[in-house]
Design an enzyme around this catalytic site. Sequence first.
Site, PDB file in Angstrom:
ATOM      1  CB  THR A  97      -3.565  -1.241  13.725  1.00 57.45           C
ATOM      2  OG1 THR A  97      -4.652  -0.380  13.387  1.00 57.45           O
ATOM      3  CG2 THR A  97      -2.432  -0.410  14.326  1.00 57.45           C
ATOM      4  CE  LYS A 172      -5.356   3.178  14.296  1.00 55.78           C
ATOM      5  NZ  LYS A 172      -5.908   1.866  13.939  1.00 55.78           N
ATOM      6  CE  LYS A 240      -2.250  -4.235  17.168  1.00 58.36           C
ATOM      7  NZ  LYS A 240      -3.106  -4.521  15.996  1.00 58.36           N
TER       8      LYS A 240
END
Length: 289
Positions: A97, A172, A240
């Site tokens: 990701t 995502k 993150k």
Amino acid sequence: MSKVAFIGLGVMGYPMAGHISKRGHDVTVFNRTAAKAAKWVAEFGGQHAPTPAEAAKGADFVFSCVGNDNDLREVTTAPDGAYGALKPGAIFIDNTTDSADVARELHAAAKAHGAHFLDAPVSGGQAGAENGTLTVMVGGDADAFASAEPVIASFARAVKHIGPAGAGQLTKMVNQLCIAGVVQGLAEGIHFAQKAGLDVPAVIDTISKGAAQSWQMENRSKTMDAGQFDFGFAVDWMRKDLAICLDEARKNGAHLPLAALVDQFYSEVQAMGGKRWDTSSLIARLNRK
């Protein structure tokens, strides 16, 4: 069966590479900690390489699952990176990701090497990786996706081509934004039920049959009620991911007030010592008050 390289054997990559090997593919792995790569080979067979370039040499498909944009550049375009060894027509599939920008950057760089790049982040967590039931959202060229899909399916129950380079990472981001809101809502609901003196398991059993039902409710409500968070997708990782979402929103003009607020809540959880707690630990900051 294909020759496959897998770069990055963390909590996700280790079992994902294992599923590819179990499908009969010839898998070479690379991990910064060589002992972990050796352990993987002892468990699944195949071989391990000392650098990403050595792992990628001659491979039809090269997978990566690392930490962030900089980690990804290090294993691709840096000296000893995989890109220097990609054979013509090879397909690099990144399951990290990371940002849509780095996906587009590496897509262009792969083209310059006569190869292909797919950004293919996953959802489903450690359990999904171990059980081979991840959801994979993919950006990149359709023909490269068609070739790679059967190999990706080794560790997935759903694989979907979304659009051009970067589309997988953008999807995502949508996934993480939705999860953040749902977890905060569930945390507040359970916290409210506790304060109201309700039988929380009975409440959850009832409302999970209606419109409030969600994956988070089915899989995290019991541990949230019990105050158990030492497992699952870490708060550090979620922060993150939310940082990536908020940065992209600044570029495309999207308004994400709830995401920004939940990100702040997660910073409070980190300050409580919960950096590695599961993301469901949002309830911990409510119950401390």
